[in-house]
Design a protein around this motif. Structure first.
Motif, PDB file in Angstrom:
ATOM      1  N   ARG B  23       1.458  -1.440 -12.288  1.00  0.00           N
ATOM      2  CA  ARG B  23       1.145  -2.175 -11.073  1.00  0.00           C
ATOM      3  C   ARG B  23       1.531  -3.646 -11.186  1.00  0.00           C
ATOM      4  N   LEU B  26       5.176  -3.922  -8.834  1.00  0.00           N
ATOM      5  CA  LEU B  26       5.352  -3.332  -7.512  1.00  0.00           C
ATOM      6  C   LEU B  26       6.091  -4.324  -6.621  1.00  0.00           C
ATOM      7  N   PHE B  27       5.800  -5.603  -6.855  1.00  0.00           N
ATOM      8  CA  PHE B  27       6.538  -6.620  -6.144  1.00  0.00           C
ATOM      9  C   PHE B  27       8.019  -6.500  -6.519  1.00  0.00           C
ATOM     10  N   PHE B  28       8.849  -6.484  -5.552  1.00  0.00           N
ATOM     11  CA  PHE B  28      10.277  -6.491  -5.856  1.00  0.00           C
ATOM     12  C   PHE B  28      11.022  -7.027  -4.646  1.00  0.00           C
ATOM     13  N   LEU B  43      14.563   2.018  -3.813  1.00  0.00           N
ATOM     14  CA  LEU B  43      13.374   1.805  -2.982  1.00  0.00           C
ATOM     15  C   LEU B  43      12.646   3.119  -2.743  1.00  0.00           C
ATOM     16  N   LEU B  46      10.686   4.000  -5.819  1.00  0.00           N
ATOM     17  CA  LEU B  46       9.511   3.143  -5.986  1.00  0.00           C
ATOM     18  C   LEU B  46       8.399   3.539  -5.022  1.00  0.00           C
ATOM     19  N   VAL B  47       8.775   3.799  -3.789  1.00  0.00           N
ATOM     20  CA  VAL B  47       7.782   4.196  -2.796  1.00  0.00           C
ATOM     21  C   VAL B  47       7.174   5.540  -3.175  1.00  0.00           C
ATOM     22  N   LEU B  51       2.979   6.194  -3.447  1.00  0.00           N
ATOM     23  CA  LEU B  51       2.347   6.698  -2.231  1.00  0.00           C
ATOM     24  C   LEU B  51       0.837   6.527  -2.349  1.00  0.00           C
ATOM     25  N   GLN B  52       0.199   6.269  -1.243  1.00  0.00           N
ATOM     26  CA  GLN B  52      -1.247   6.022  -1.150  1.00  0.00           C
ATOM     27  C   GLN B  52      -1.633   4.616  -1.617  1.00  0.00           C
ATOM     28  N   THR B  53      -0.642   3.796  -1.966  1.00  0.00           N
ATOM     29  CA  THR B  53      -0.949   2.430  -2.383  1.00  0.00           C
ATOM     30  C   THR B  53      -1.017   1.527  -1.148  1.00  0.00           C
ATOM     31  N   TYR B  54      -1.930   0.591  -1.201  1.00  0.00           N
ATOM     32  CA  TYR B  54      -2.065  -0.365  -0.099  1.00  0.00           C
ATOM     33  C   TYR B  54      -1.059  -1.492  -0.339  1.00  0.00           C
ATOM     34  N   VAL B  55      -0.134  -1.659   0.579  1.00  0.00           N
ATOM     35  CA  VAL B  55       0.970  -2.595   0.341  1.00  0.00           C
ATOM     36  C   VAL B  55       1.118  -3.581   1.495  1.00  0.00           C
ATOM     37  N   MET B  56       1.933  -4.573   1.230  1.00  0.00           N
ATOM     38  CA  MET B  56       2.401  -5.480   2.273  1.00  0.00           C
ATOM     39  C   MET B  56       3.928  -5.387   2.270  1.00  0.00           C
ATOM     40  N   ILE B  57       4.483  -5.255   3.450  1.00  0.00           N
ATOM     41  CA  ILE B  57       5.938  -5.091   3.559  1.00  0.00           C
ATOM     42  C   ILE B  57       6.490  -6.163   4.472  1.00  0.00           C
ATOM     43  N   GLU B  58       7.490  -6.850   3.969  1.00  0.00           N
ATOM     44  CA  GLU B  58       8.176  -7.849   4.792  1.00  0.00           C
ATOM     45  C   GLU B  58       9.492  -7.255   5.269  1.00  0.00           C
TER      46      GLU B  58
END
Lengths: 201, 59
Positions: B23, B26-28, B43, B46-47, B51-58
């Motif tokens: 963990r 995870l940032f990439f 990608l 990595l996804v 799966l089931q991870t709480y993420v932020m996506i730009e």
């Protein structure tokens, strides 16, 4: 920045759930992703996906599933559009919005799509306001060919937030689209950078 | 998701697996991979492992 639980991944699209909506994001537009440790976690949804993921999950299949289903999409940077997909062609799709009416949108400019999960309609309009087949023009296979059909008409690119994106479509020269603005200025726009097209009916 | 490990070099899969396990990575940043098949495959991997991870996506 979108926050949500990663739910599924397909060939060219991923799905997150933000506690309220399912957001379908084409992989090509993902610039950065990081684990969200700032916000309190949200529960994994127990209800079914608003769209069928069982067989294939791809952008094209999502658009196909979204046909006739109310959804919110984002194409330009700061503004989303509500309505529904009506047709999918080779490199663009047709979207009907009660605000902008018929819109032509290149598939590769779709940033995200959120299907409505309730029976709500955009702007609480009555269902019979929404036409089944709203496109007055016949549809060409490609975005460029469809634009050619609009030569001589007033068109609006990218929702018209920039006055240089509104005008009479004079012609298409290679990759450039020639527009005459309200003041008579001639503006050339590269075809690849046009995100949406609609025209006053 | 079937076939991911067949289409991506094993070493890449393992790297992403360990990165996601810890963990820490995870940032990439995919800007340099934009429009590349390799970037999309990376990608997806990595996804898949997150799966089931709480993420932020730009975007």
């Amino acid at each position: 920045m979108h926050h949500g639980i990663l739910l599924d991944i397909g060939s060219d699209v991923l799905v997150i759930y933000n506690g309220e909506d399912y957001i379908y994001i084409p992989l090509i537009h993902v610039q950065r992703m990081l684990e969200n440790v700032e916000d309190p976690p949200i529960a994994v949804p127990s209800n079914e996906y608003p769209m069928d993921h069982l067989h294939t999950l791809s952008l094209r299949s999502i658009l196909n599933n979204a046909k006739g289903m109310f959804s919110e999409i984002q194409v330009t940077k700061h503004q989303s559009v509500h309505g529904y997909v009506t047709t999918i062609l080779n490199d663009y799709f047709v979207f009907y919005s009660p605000v902008y009416k018929t819109m032509y949108i290149p598939i590769n400019h779709l940033k995200w799509l959120i299907p409505y999960t309730s029976s709500q309609t955009p702007y609480n309009l009555e269902n019979d306001i929404f036409p089944v087949n709203p496109t007055p023009l016949t549809l060409a296979r490609t975005f460029e060919l469809q634009l050619e059909k609009l030569i001589g008409k007033i068109v609006v690119f990218d929702l018209g937030t920039d006055p240089d994106r509104i005008g009479q479509l004079k012609g298409i020269h290679g990759s450039f689209v020639e527009l005459v603005t309200a003041k008579g200025d001639i503006v050339f726009s590269h075809l690849e950078h046009i995100k949406t097209v609609h025209y006053p009916s | 998701m079937d076939g991911i490990s067949k289409t991506i070099p094993l070493v890449l899969v393992e790297w992403f697996y360990h990165a996601s396990k810890s963990r820490l990575h995870l940032f990439f940043n995919l800007i340099k991979f934009q429009d590349s098949e390799r970037g999309t495959r990376a990608l997806r991997t990595l996804v898949f492992f997150n799966l089931q991870t709480y993420v932020m996506i730009e975007i």
